[in-house]
Design a protein around this motif. Structure first.
Motif, PDB file in Angstrom:
ATOM      1  N   LEU A  64       0.839  -1.203   0.000  1.00  0.00           N
ATOM      2  CA  LEU A  64       0.000   0.000   0.000  1.00  0.00           C
ATOM      3  C   LEU A  64       0.878   1.258   0.000  1.00  0.00           C
ATOM      4  N   CYS A  65       1.937   1.238   0.817  1.00  0.00           N
ATOM      5  CA  CYS A  65       2.882   2.365   0.878  1.00  0.00           C
ATOM      6  C   CYS A  65       3.493   2.638  -0.490  1.00  0.00           C
ATOM      7  N   ALA A  66       3.944   1.567  -1.130  1.00  0.00           N
ATOM      8  CA  ALA A  66       4.642   1.723  -2.410  1.00  0.00           C
ATOM      9  C   ALA A  66       3.704   2.330  -3.455  1.00  0.00           C
ATOM     10  N   LYS A  67       2.478   1.831  -3.519  1.00  0.00           N
ATOM     11  CA  LYS A  67       1.516   2.351  -4.500  1.00  0.00           C
ATOM     12  C   LYS A  67       1.152   3.797  -4.183  1.00  0.00           C
ATOM     13  N   LEU A  68       1.023   4.090  -2.904  1.00  0.00           N
ATOM     14  CA  LEU A  68       0.641   5.449  -2.511  1.00  0.00           C
ATOM     15  C   LEU A  68       1.744   6.443  -2.891  1.00  0.00           C
ATOM     16  N   LEU A  69       2.996   6.063  -2.638  1.00  0.00           N
ATOM     17  CA  LEU A  69       4.104   6.971  -2.973  1.00  0.00           C
ATOM     18  C   LEU A  69       4.227   7.127  -4.486  1.00  0.00           C
ATOM     19  N   SER A  70       4.009   6.033  -5.201  1.00  0.00           N
ATOM     20  CA  SER A  70       4.067   6.099  -6.671  1.00  0.00           C
ATOM     21  C   SER A  70       3.012   7.081  -7.192  1.00  0.00           C
ATOM     22  N   LEU A  71       1.837   7.002  -6.611  1.00  0.00           N
ATOM     23  CA  LEU A  71       0.757   7.897  -7.033  1.00  0.00           C
ATOM     24  C   LEU A  71       1.058   9.351  -6.661  1.00  0.00           C
ATOM     25  N   ILE A  83       5.887   8.323   3.612  1.00  0.00           N
ATOM     26  CA  ILE A  83       4.509   8.678   3.934  1.00  0.00           C
ATOM     27  C   ILE A  83       4.477  10.019   4.673  1.00  0.00           C
ATOM     28  N   ASP A  84       5.478  10.231   5.537  1.00  0.00           N
ATOM     29  CA  ASP A  84       5.500  11.497   6.287  1.00  0.00           C
ATOM     30  C   ASP A  84       5.624  12.700   5.356  1.00  0.00           C
ATOM     31  N   ARG A  85       6.449  12.546   4.323  1.00  0.00           N
ATOM     32  CA  ARG A  85       6.597  13.663   3.367  1.00  0.00           C
ATOM     33  C   ARG A  85       5.306  13.837   2.555  1.00  0.00           C
ATOM     34  N   ALA A  86       4.664  12.726   2.242  1.00  0.00           N
ATOM     35  CA  ALA A  86       3.383  12.823   1.523  1.00  0.00           C
ATOM     36  C   ALA A  86       2.377  13.624   2.353  1.00  0.00           C
ATOM     37  N   VAL A  87       2.369  13.381   3.648  1.00  0.00           N
ATOM     38  CA  VAL A  87       1.456  14.110   4.535  1.00  0.00           C
ATOM     39  C   VAL A  87       1.820  15.596   4.564  1.00  0.00           C
ATOM     40  N   MET A  88       3.151  15.881   4.585  1.00  0.00           N
ATOM     41  CA  MET A  88       3.597  17.286   4.597  1.00  0.00           C
ATOM     42  C   MET A  88       3.077  18.034   3.380  1.00  0.00           C
ATOM     43  N   TYR A  89       3.133  17.361   2.225  1.00  0.00           N
ATOM     44  CA  TYR A  89       2.738  18.021   0.977  1.00  0.00           C
ATOM     45  C   TYR A  89       1.215  18.056   0.804  1.00  0.00           C
ATOM     46  N   GLU A 112      -8.277   8.774 -13.530  1.00  0.00           N
ATOM     47  CA  GLU A 112      -7.499   8.001 -14.512  1.00  0.00           C
ATOM     48  C   GLU A 112      -6.095   7.715 -13.984  1.00  0.00           C
ATOM     49  N   GLU A 113      -5.481   8.709 -13.320  1.00  0.00           N
ATOM     50  CA  GLU A 113      -4.146   8.510 -12.730  1.00  0.00           C
ATOM     51  C   GLU A 113      -4.194   7.391 -11.682  1.00  0.00           C
ATOM     52  N   MET A 114      -5.246   7.428 -10.858  1.00  0.00           N
ATOM     53  CA  MET A 114      -5.337   6.431  -9.794  1.00  0.00           C
ATOM     54  C   MET A 114      -5.562   5.041 -10.369  1.00  0.00           C
ATOM     55  N   ALA A 115      -6.396   4.959 -11.401  1.00  0.00           N
ATOM     56  CA  ALA A 115      -6.650   3.658 -12.023  1.00  0.00           C
ATOM     57  C   ALA A 115      -5.359   3.142 -12.681  1.00  0.00           C
ATOM     58  N   ALA A 116      -4.582   4.053 -13.265  1.00  0.00           N
ATOM     59  CA  ALA A 116      -3.334   3.645 -13.919  1.00  0.00           C
ATOM     60  C   ALA A 116      -2.301   3.175 -12.903  1.00  0.00           C
ATOM     61  N   ALA A 117      -2.366   3.719 -11.694  1.00  0.00           N
ATOM     62  CA  ALA A 117      -1.378   3.361 -10.674  1.00  0.00           C
ATOM     63  C   ALA A 117      -1.742   2.065  -9.944  1.00  0.00           C
TER      64      ALA A 117
END
Lengths: 282, 171
Positions: free
Chosen positions: A47-54, A68-74, A276-281
């Motif tokens: 789940l982490c890997a897919k989330l960061l890729s997205l 994940i922490d940086r994703a939350v920051m952004y 579409e981005e989410m489906a592609a990821a």
């Protein structure tokens, strides 16, 4: 066949991972703290890997997100929670649904659209007590019952449903009940109950076509309206997707002026690219 | 260039016209396709002599809903997208008097409330705009409670309509 018998016969439906069911419970719990939710995400490597890729895709709007922490920051906590939920349920919702003539990822795309639009409807509504994450989640899983029923409808039953809809101008829900014995809202709710999801989500899914009779009428109305708007923005996969009735009394209770609905539809169109981005990821 | 009418569909290039978009072409090796025509409206115009054509997938009947958006994305709306479709076809050598116009989509819910009545309003908007410009649609395949996928073969002007659970059919 009752709906419970039908669910017990499901063989190929991929249940979401334990982390996703924990996540949905935590995200929809007003008492849960953000750190607890992030910890659930961090513990699921896939789940982490897919989330960061997205997160690193252009549409989401940030780059070089390595944790994940940086994703939350952004993006903020809520956006990360919703991305994690959407990815987590992607595995369950992405398969083709032959019984409803839906190709691979069509149901998932419609689910994502409805989730995004549920938030938009909530923002415009006069339902201040409803929670955005709960609305998003209910929108995401509202049609999961079609995934179950879609595995059992054979081509002749599908044709019988289409003939019935043509002849009687009835709702798809009613045709399902007459031909299969259960409808997708009921089956979806039973499946989510089996997976241990929160009651409010189950009630919203069970009544997303009949919000007036729901124990959670406001949330059911949000999902009901978002579903109809999604259909009007080109997210209308499968057989007889317009064979539904709008509950006008419930929709009016949202307090959204008639003229604002077209603005909502235009905003909903913006969700297309992200979907579409989410489906592609996936 | 002689149109390649005999080439099978599988040898041709499929170009997708997205929701709120419009494309025209004179390439006989191209097939324009649009998916998910629910309450949205699909308009195809094709000149069988010049072998040019185009497809519009509009979502709402009137740009009055959002003028700024109509400037940025005119094809979202019938009243701004339809003139753009015809002008683009004329730019490729299409002739108004020869154009075969097909209208599809405009699905409607079982409830005909003003809020959820966009399909019929889209159909009316296209029909009115065409009539006010002296154009009568060659074919109208609208309404119902299902979504549609429409394909236009630029070589022949042939149209194929798909609906979930039904066999594809030539229009």
């Amino acid at each position: 066949m009752t709906s419970k018998e039908l669910i017990s016969r499901v063989r190929n439906l991929k249940a979401p991972s334990p982390s996703v069911t924990k996540l949905i419970t935590a995200v929809t719990d007003p008492e849960a703290d953000n750190e607890k939710i992030l910890e659930i995400i961090r513990r699921d490597a896939a789940l982490c890997a897919k989330l960061l890729s997205l997160c690193n895709r252009a549409t989401v709007g940030v780059s070089s997100v390595a944790s994940i922490d940086r994703a939350v920051m952004y993006l903020g906590h809520r956006a990360v929670h919703r991305l994690a939920l959407s990815i987590g349920f992607g595995a369950a919702l992405a398969p083709a649904v032959p019984g409803y003539a839906m190709n691979q990822t069509e149901l998932w795309r419609h689910s994502l659209h409805t989730a995004f639009i549920s938030q938009l409807v909530l923002e415009k509504s006069n339902f201040p007590d409803q929670d955005a994450s709960v609305s998003y989640t209910a929108g995401l899983v509202h049609d999961i019952g079609k995934l179950v029923i879609g595995q059992f409808i054979d081509p002749s039953q599908q044709q019988t449903i289409l003939e019935l809809l043509n002849r009687d101008q009835c709702e798809l829900l009613e045709a399902e009940r007459r031909i299969i014995g259960v409808d997708h809202a009921e089956v979806g709710a039973l499946l989510l109950e089996k997976w241990g999801l929160p009651k409010i989500i189950i009630e919203a899914v069970a009544n997303h076509h009949n919000p007036a009779i729901s124990p959670s009428p406001q949330l059911s109305t949000i999902v009901h309206t978002a579903d109809l708007i999604a259909h009007q923005t080109g997210s209308c996969p499968g057989i007889a997707s317009f064979a539904v009735r709008a509950n006008e009394e419930a929709v009016n209770a949202l307090g959204i002026h008639e003229s604002e609905f077209e603005a909502l539809i235009i905003s909903a169109l913006d969700a297309h690219q992200l979907v579409e981005e989410m489906a592609a990821a996936a | 260039m002689t149109p390649n009418k005999g080439a099978p569909e599988s040898c041709k290039k499929m170009v997708v016209v997205g929701v709120g978009n419009m494309l025209t072409s004179s390439d006989p090796h191209t097939i324009l396709v649009t998916h998910s025509l629910g309450s949205c409206i699909g308009v195809v115009a094709y000149d069988p002599v010049a072998h040019v054509g185009g497809m519009l997938h509009a979502m709402l009947p009137s740009s009055a809903a959002n003028h700024d958006r109509a400037v940025a994305r005119p094809f979202v709306f019938v009243d701004t997208g339809l003139p753009a479709l015809f002008n683009a076809i004329y730019g490729l050598g299409g002739n108004k008097d020869r154009l075969l116009v097909t209208i599809t989509g405009g699905a409607q819910f079982l409830t005909r409330s003003p809020i959820f009545n966009i399909g019929p309003r889209n159909v009316a908007s296209v029909t009115d705009l065409l009539l006010s410009n002296g154009i009568i649609a060659h074919l109208v395949e609208c309404g119902g409670q299902y979504s549609r996928t429409l394909r236009l073969d630029l070589a022949s002007g042939g149209l194929i309509l798909d609906a979930p659970g039904c066999q594809p059919r030539h229009l």
